[in-house]
Design a protein around this motif. Structure first.
Motif, PDB file in Angstrom:
ATOM      1  N   PHE A 160      38.984  50.726  30.280  1.00  0.00           N
ATOM      2  CA  PHE A 160      38.407  50.321  31.682  1.00  0.00           C
ATOM      3  C   PHE A 160      36.809  50.055  31.653  1.00  0.00           C
ATOM      4  N   VAL A 161      36.167  50.820  30.846  1.00  0.00           N
ATOM      5  CA  VAL A 161      34.792  50.627  30.774  1.00  0.00           C
ATOM      6  C   VAL A 161      34.620  49.424  29.950  1.00  0.00           C
ATOM      7  N   THR A 162      35.218  49.374  28.651  1.00  0.00           N
ATOM      8  CA  THR A 162      34.845  48.037  27.897  1.00  0.00           C
ATOM      9  C   THR A 162      35.271  46.730  28.620  1.00  0.00           C
ATOM     10  N   THR A 163      36.495  46.773  29.503  1.00  0.00           N
ATOM     11  CA  THR A 163      36.776  45.471  30.119  1.00  0.00           C
ATOM     12  C   THR A 163      35.762  45.332  31.438  1.00  0.00           C
ATOM     13  N   PHE A 164      35.281  46.307  31.936  1.00  0.00           N
ATOM     14  CA  PHE A 164      34.331  46.139  33.031  1.00  0.00           C
ATOM     15  C   PHE A 164      33.259  45.758  32.538  1.00  0.00           C
ATOM     16  N   LEU A 165      32.802  46.009  31.583  1.00  0.00           N
ATOM     17  CA  LEU A 165      31.196  45.578  30.877  1.00  0.00           C
ATOM     18  C   LEU A 165      31.418  44.199  30.364  1.00  0.00           C
ATOM     19  N   ALA A 166      32.375  44.020  29.681  1.00  0.00           N
ATOM     20  CA  ALA A 166      32.466  42.830  28.983  1.00  0.00           C
ATOM     21  C   ALA A 166      32.635  41.531  30.075  1.00  0.00           C
ATOM     22  N   LEU A 167      33.533  41.823  31.118  1.00  0.00           N
ATOM     23  CA  LEU A 167      33.586  40.827  32.280  1.00  0.00           C
ATOM     24  C   LEU A 167      32.380  40.737  33.127  1.00  0.00           C
ATOM     25  N   ALA A 168      31.823  41.816  33.342  1.00  0.00           N
ATOM     26  CA  ALA A 168      30.425  41.636  33.984  1.00  0.00           C
ATOM     27  C   ALA A 168      29.648  41.140  33.399  1.00  0.00           C
ATOM     28  N   CYS A 169      29.409  41.167  32.092  1.00  0.00           N
ATOM     29  CA  CYS A 169      28.176  40.412  31.319  1.00  0.00           C
ATOM     30  C   CYS A 169      28.687  38.899  31.341  1.00  0.00           C
ATOM     31  N   TYR A 170      29.948  38.578  31.396  1.00  0.00           N
ATOM     32  CA  TYR A 170      30.281  37.043  31.275  1.00  0.00           C
ATOM     33  C   TYR A 170      30.080  36.657  32.630  1.00  0.00           C
ATOM     34  N   LEU A 171      30.305  37.471  33.768  1.00  0.00           N
ATOM     35  CA  LEU A 171      30.099  36.804  34.942  1.00  0.00           C
ATOM     36  C   LEU A 171      28.554  36.397  35.268  1.00  0.00           C
ATOM     37  N   VAL A 172      27.702  37.344  35.053  1.00  0.00           N
ATOM     38  CA  VAL A 172      26.382  37.235  35.109  1.00  0.00           C
ATOM     39  C   VAL A 172      25.748  36.202  34.246  1.00  0.00           C
ATOM     40  N   SER A 173      26.030  36.198  33.069  1.00  0.00           N
ATOM     41  CA  SER A 173      25.591  35.442  31.866  1.00  0.00           C
ATOM     42  C   SER A 173      25.937  33.986  32.236  1.00  0.00           C
ATOM     43  N   PHE A 174      27.220  33.784  32.696  1.00  0.00           N
ATOM     44  CA  PHE A 174      27.908  32.420  32.403  1.00  0.00           C
ATOM     45  C   PHE A 174      28.302  31.741  33.858  1.00  0.00           C
ATOM     46  N   ARG A 175      28.654  32.550  34.739  1.00  0.00           N
ATOM     47  CA  ARG A 175      29.287  32.122  35.782  1.00  0.00           C
ATOM     48  C   ARG A 175      28.559  32.089  37.081  1.00  0.00           C
ATOM     49  N   PHE A 176      27.716  33.022  37.229  1.00  0.00           N
ATOM     50  CA  PHE A 176      26.673  32.951  38.255  1.00  0.00           C
ATOM     51  C   PHE A 176      26.056  31.616  38.352  1.00  0.00           C
ATOM     52  N   SER A 177      25.691  31.060  37.562  1.00  0.00           N
ATOM     53  CA  SER A 177      24.913  29.731  37.751  1.00  0.00           C
ATOM     54  C   SER A 177      25.772  28.633  37.455  1.00  0.00           C
TER      55      SER A 177
END
Length: 219
Positions: A131-148
């Motif tokens: 769960f930790v790995t999944t959350f951190l990976a998806l969180a990094c992806y959202l912030v780095s690539f999808r927010f903009s």
């Protein structure tokens, strides 16, 4: 923009700000609470506060953030799916704890706690890392690539500034995650609390910016 549309915009901005504020304050709340109530200076990780008196605060905060994340919606079904899975992962972090890891202050006061002689009420073990790995990976992806990603053709000056902050936050998250991985692999028993806090803090700041806590566009 008419009044109903304005209400919807305010609601979504508020949801984003709630994710940001809760995420930003959570690591400090559990650390300060454990110190104030149990004289625990620190633990090996944020997750280890599950095995202190701050368990309820940690779990409830993770479940709340997870629920808010799962409610996050954009015009992109892809982003909605990623946010929903990340939200479920955050809930999983709280409900499926890490293997028992006690602060030195607790072991000193209750030496039998590590011997298996004491009853310990906890969730299922063995799934926390997933769960930790999944959350951190998806969180990094959202912030780095999808927010903009949904930037309009003619963005405002504030929108461009927010996009830059997302990239900085994403970079901090990746560096913090690499530091966590290095500490774990090195196996020196060092605490990963602060790298985790930097990762969670950068994630939270990105959400606060996404919610236009600062650099707000005119609605």
């Amino acid at each position: 923009m008419n009044a109903p549309d304005t209400d919807y915009v305010v609601s979504y901005l508020t949801l984003r700000q709630m994710i940001g504020w809760i995420g930003l304050l959570m690591p400090f709340a559990v650390r300060l609470g454990a110190y104030a109530f149990e004289n625990i200076y620190s633990t090996g990780s944020i997750s280890a506060y599950y095995y202190t008196g701050m368990r309820d605060t940690l779990v409830s905060t993770l479940v709340l953030v997870g629920a808010l994340l799962a409610c996050y919606r954009t015009p992109s079904w892809h982003d909605n799916l990623v946010a929903t899975v990340a939200g479920l992962a955050a809930i999983g972090i709280g409900l499926f704890p890490m293997d028992p890891s006690y602060a030195a202050e607790i072991v000193e006061k209750y030496p039998d706690i590590t011997s298996g002689k004491c009853y310990l009420n906890r969730g299922l073990l063995g799934y926390h890392f997933i769960f930790v790995t999944t959350f951190l990976a998806l969180a990094c992806y959202l912030v780095s690539f999808r927010f903009s990603a949904l930037t309009p053709p003619n963005p405002t000056r504030h929108k461009l500034a927010r996009n830059k902050i997302y990239k900085v936050c994403g970079t901090v998250m990746v560096v913090a995650c690499l530091a966590i991985a290095y500490i774990i692999v090195a196996g020196r028993g060092q605490s990963i609390f602060w790298p985790e806090t930097f990762a969670v803090g950068a994630f939270a700041i990105a959400w606060l910016v996404k919610g236009q806590t600062i650099l707000k566009d005119n609605v």
